[in-house]
Design an enzyme around this catalytic site. Structure first.
Site, PDB file in Angstrom:
ATOM      1  N   VAL A   1       0.850  -1.203   0.000  1.00 36.81           N
ATOM      2  CA  VAL A   1       0.000   0.000   0.000  1.00 36.81           C
ATOM      3  C   VAL A   1       0.877   1.242   0.000  1.00 36.81           C
ATOM      4  O   VAL A   1       0.696   2.173  -0.799  1.00 36.81           O
ATOM      5  CB  VAL A   1      -0.949   0.013   1.221  1.00 36.81           C
ATOM      6  CG1 VAL A   1      -1.774   1.291   1.223  1.00 36.81           C
ATOM      7  CG2 VAL A   1      -1.859  -1.200   1.225  1.00 36.81           C
TER       8      VAL A   1
ATOM      9  N   CYS B   1      -7.843  -9.235   5.577  1.00 33.84           N
ATOM     10  CA  CYS B   1      -8.881  -8.206   5.787  1.00 33.84           C
ATOM     11  C   CYS B   1     -10.194  -8.820   6.263  1.00 33.84           C
ATOM     12  O   CYS B   1     -10.611  -8.652   7.401  1.00 33.84           O
ATOM     13  CB  CYS B   1      -9.138  -7.459   4.476  1.00 33.84           C
ATOM     14  SG  CYS B   1      -7.694  -6.659   3.839  1.00 33.84           S
TER      15      CYS B   1
HETATM   16  N1  SAJ Z   1     -14.689 -15.101  -0.936  1.00 35.01           N
HETATM   17  C1  SAJ Z   1     -15.699 -16.051  -1.008  1.00 35.01           C
HETATM   18  N2  SAJ Z   1     -16.831 -15.755  -1.681  1.00 35.01           N
HETATM   19  C2  SAJ Z   1     -17.016 -14.531  -2.285  1.00 35.01           C
HETATM   20  C3  SAJ Z   1     -15.981 -13.564  -2.192  1.00 35.01           C
HETATM   21  C4  SAJ Z   1     -14.825 -13.865  -1.515  1.00 35.01           C
HETATM   22  O1  SAJ Z   1     -15.566 -17.153  -0.470  1.00 35.01           O
HETATM   23  O2  SAJ Z   1     -18.059 -14.331  -2.901  1.00 35.01           O
HETATM   24  C5  SAJ Z   1     -13.463 -15.422  -0.202  1.00 35.01           C
HETATM   25  C6  SAJ Z   1     -12.219 -15.390  -1.087  1.00 35.01           C
HETATM   26  O3  SAJ Z   1     -11.992 -16.655  -1.652  1.00 35.01           O
HETATM   27  C7  SAJ Z   1     -11.121 -15.021  -0.082  1.00 35.01           C
HETATM   28  C8  SAJ Z   1     -11.844 -14.157   0.945  1.00 35.01           C
HETATM   29  O4  SAJ Z   1     -13.243 -14.419   0.783  1.00 35.01           O
HETATM   30  O5  SAJ Z   1     -10.621 -16.181   0.544  1.00 35.01           O
HETATM   31  C9  SAJ Z   1     -11.580 -12.668   0.787  1.00 35.01           C
HETATM   32  O6  SAJ Z   1     -11.864 -12.369  -0.556  1.00 35.01           O
HETATM   33  P1  SAJ Z   1     -11.883 -10.820  -1.088  1.00 35.01           P
HETATM   34  O7  SAJ Z   1     -12.289 -10.848  -2.514  1.00 35.01           O
HETATM   35  O8  SAJ Z   1     -12.655  -9.981  -0.154  1.00 35.01           O
HETATM   36  O9  SAJ Z   1     -10.363 -10.459  -1.086  1.00 35.01           O
HETATM   37  P2  SAJ Z   1      -9.453  -9.556  -0.175  1.00 35.01           P
HETATM   38  O10 SAJ Z   1      -9.155 -10.188   1.119  1.00 35.01           O
HETATM   39  O11 SAJ Z   1      -8.333  -9.212  -1.072  1.00 35.01           O
HETATM   40  O12 SAJ Z   1     -10.310  -8.242   0.156  1.00 35.01           O
HETATM   41  C10 SAJ Z   1      -9.873  -7.019  -0.365  1.00 35.01           C
HETATM   42  C11 SAJ Z   1      -9.853  -6.081   0.788  1.00 35.01           C
HETATM   43  N3  SAJ Z   1      -9.294  -4.798   0.414  1.00 35.01           N
HETATM   44  C12 SAJ Z   1      -8.723  -4.035   1.370  1.00 35.01           C
HETATM   45  O13 SAJ Z   1      -8.584  -4.357   2.514  1.00 35.01           O
HETATM   46  C13 SAJ Z   1      -8.199  -2.739   0.945  1.00 35.01           C
HETATM   47  C14 SAJ Z   1     -11.251  -5.845   1.270  1.00 35.01           C
HETATM   48  O14 SAJ Z   1     -11.266  -4.742   2.184  1.00 35.01           O
HETATM   49  C15 SAJ Z   1     -12.177  -5.513   0.136  1.00 35.01           C
HETATM   50  O15 SAJ Z   1     -13.506  -5.463   0.651  1.00 35.01           O
HETATM   51  C16 SAJ Z   1     -12.138  -6.591  -0.920  1.00 35.01           C
HETATM   52  O16 SAJ Z   1     -10.777  -6.660  -1.379  1.00 35.01           O
HETATM   53  C17 SAJ Z   1     -13.030  -6.264  -2.102  1.00 35.01           C
HETATM   54  O17 SAJ Z   1     -14.004  -5.549  -1.911  1.00 35.01           O
HETATM   55  O18 SAJ Z   1     -12.720  -6.785  -3.191  1.00 35.01           O
END
Ligand code: SAJ
Length: 442
Positions: free
Chosen positions: A22, A271
């Site tokens: 970041v 997160c």
């Molecule tokens: N996941 C599911 N089902 C879904 C979406 C995600 O099982 O429908 C799982 C993913 O496989 C993963 C976890 O949840 O294991 C998190 O997935 P994510 O897409 O939220 O990924 P992150 O952890 O990269 O979340 C980031 C974070 N960004 C920041 O902290 C700046 C989060 O705050 C955001 O909300 C997220 O991206 C986003 O909105 O895409």
């Protein structure tokens, strides 16, 4: 002191504390916008790479992008940076301890290195970007202001602007995402909103206090955890009544305000599975109920065990007990396209299968074997090296989706495939000879 005029005239020196995934793009962004930037980090390796004009990490976006002009300064030493700054932005990690309490060591140590070095006459604003729960900025930095006899609004201002970086998503980097910024001084908040508007093309939304901005960030991620928990719970319900949850969700998603999420083996990353614990802690301390947030968190935290049970039940229907069952996990990283194992659900899934007596193999070309920490799994260089009885798709890396399912099937005696992310076409798998199963699949 930061003012809208000084932002306009680029007459500000901006310090960035923590030059990770970041902090570095943030420092580069403000440099590109025309400000003097001083980057600060505790890692000699990072600082030396940047001083040589080299990319310190493995993100190719920074190859050839490190400036060497006089507006770009890098140092290990806070006393060579902080005294010259009008704005100091803190982008340090906020992981969780084993009991899910936030680990705020880095926020505190960054505060010490800043507040013992600031020049009062400059009345700099110190902005925390790391994800925390409401109140942390004041709880951790307030006592430091007292210790160094700094008066907020005279010698220094505090602010919070949550980072919204999405690992592996170039569409949502620090140059594009909308931001929320909160400060107790409305003039400082307005000037900061102008400053961040030079960094991102997204909207910058000022709020009335630091605590509102801290709460907004946590709520964004709590909402995401709740939504994923709903589809994960539905994935446990519908197969019991012979219905495929994915067909149900795709049908429901035809409604204009239905938000589509996908069930999986669990929720990983630093997160989504972490931030709810921050709010749970804060709310509990305030004596407020956290029934829904806590329940959603436990649904997602239990998903790996639920999936392990269903994988072994599917094997049992084929006459195989867990003992000596060879199970190959495709993917260890918590999400596709990146190498990040923090809170990965693959780990508790593997542990549950091993506890039941199975042998678990892992293939993930994104990560190195030593990133498996002490997980008692067997690392393989290729999926076909295992002759697995059961193959479980855990992470939908593109390289996983491109596997030749027929070739892999020829190496499997039992031929059971479990799609843990519901990303593979079941007909394709059956045509390749697999017995198919998956999360939420009857
Ligand atoms: N996941 C599911 N089902 C879904 C979406 C995600 O099982 O429908 C799982 C993913 O496989 C993963 C976890 O949840 O294991 C998190 O997935 P994510 O897409 O939220 O990924 P992150 O952890 O990269 O979340 C980031 C974070 N960004 C920041 O902290 C700046 C989060 O705050 C955001 O909300 C997220 O991206 C986003 O909105 O895409």
């Amino acid at each position: 002191m930061i003012t809208r005029n000084r932002v306009e005239s680029r007459d500000l020196t901006i310090g960035i504390v923590g030059l990770g995934y970041v902090g570095l793009p943030t420092a580069l962004g403000f440099h590109d916008a025309g400000f003097n930037v001083i980057g600060l980090d505790i890692s000699e390796r990072v600082i030396n790479s940047l001083k040589r004009g080299e990319n310190p990490g493995d993100d190719p976006a920074f190859d050839g992008a490190i400036p060497t002009d006089e507006k770009w300064n890098i140092t290990l030493n806070p006393s060579e940076a902080v005294p010259f700054c009008d704005v100091v932005i803190v982008t340090v990690p906020t992981p969780v301890l084993d009991d899910h309490r936030p680990d705020l060591r880095f926020v505190k140590s960054a505060g010490v290195s800043i507040f013992e070095n600031i020049t009062r006459e400059k009345r700099p604003v110190v902005v925390l970007e790391s994800t925390v729960y409401p109140g942390v900025t004041r709880e951790i930095w307030g006592p430091l202001l007292e210790k160094y006899e700094l008066e907020e609004g005279r010698d220094v201002d505090l602010a919070y602007c949550p980072e919204r970086f999405v690992p592996g998503d170039p569409e949502h980097g620090v140059r594009q995402v909308p931001r929320v910024v909160g400060a107790n001084d409305s003039g400082v908040c307005a000037a900061l909103a102008d400053l961040y508007s030079t960094l991102t093309t997204g909207e910058v939304h000022p709020v009335s206090s630091i605590e509102v901005a801290e709460a907004a960030k946590v709520v964004e991620n709590v909402q995401r955890d709740l939504n994923i928990a709903l589809v994960n719970e539905l994935a446990l319900i519908f197969p019991e009544i012979g219905i495929d949850v994915e067909e149900v969700l795709s049908a429901a998603a035809t409604k204009w305000n239905f938000h589509r999420y996908t069930p999986g083996i669990g929720v990983g990353g630093h997160c989504i599975p972490v931030d709810p614990y921050y709010l749970i802690q804060k709310a509990t301390a305030a004596g407020a109920p956290v029934d829904l947030i806590s329940s959603a968190r436990s649904v997602n935290a239990n998903m790996p065990k639920q999936v392990a049970t269903r994988i072994l039940n599917n094997a049992a229907k084929l006459g195989r007990t867990p003992n000596n069952l060879k199970i190959l996990l495709l993917g260890w990283s918590y999400k596709p396209g990146i190498a990040d194992v923090r809170e990965t659900p693959s780990e508790p899934l593997a542990s549950a299968l091993i506890e039941a007596g199975s042998k678990v193999y892992v293939w993930d070309p994104f990560i190195q074997k030593d990133e498996l920490q002490d997980a008692p799994v067997i690392w393989v260089e290729s999926p076909i090296d295992v002759s697995a009885d059961v193959v479980v798709l855990c992470t939908a890396h593109q390289v996983v989706l491109e596997i030749d399912w027929k070739e892999l099937r020829d190496t499997s005696e039992l031929g059971l495939f479990y799609d843990g992310r519901r990303v593979v076409n079941m007909n394709d798998l059956r045509n390749a000879g697999w017995i198919t199963a998956g999360v939420g699949y009857p």
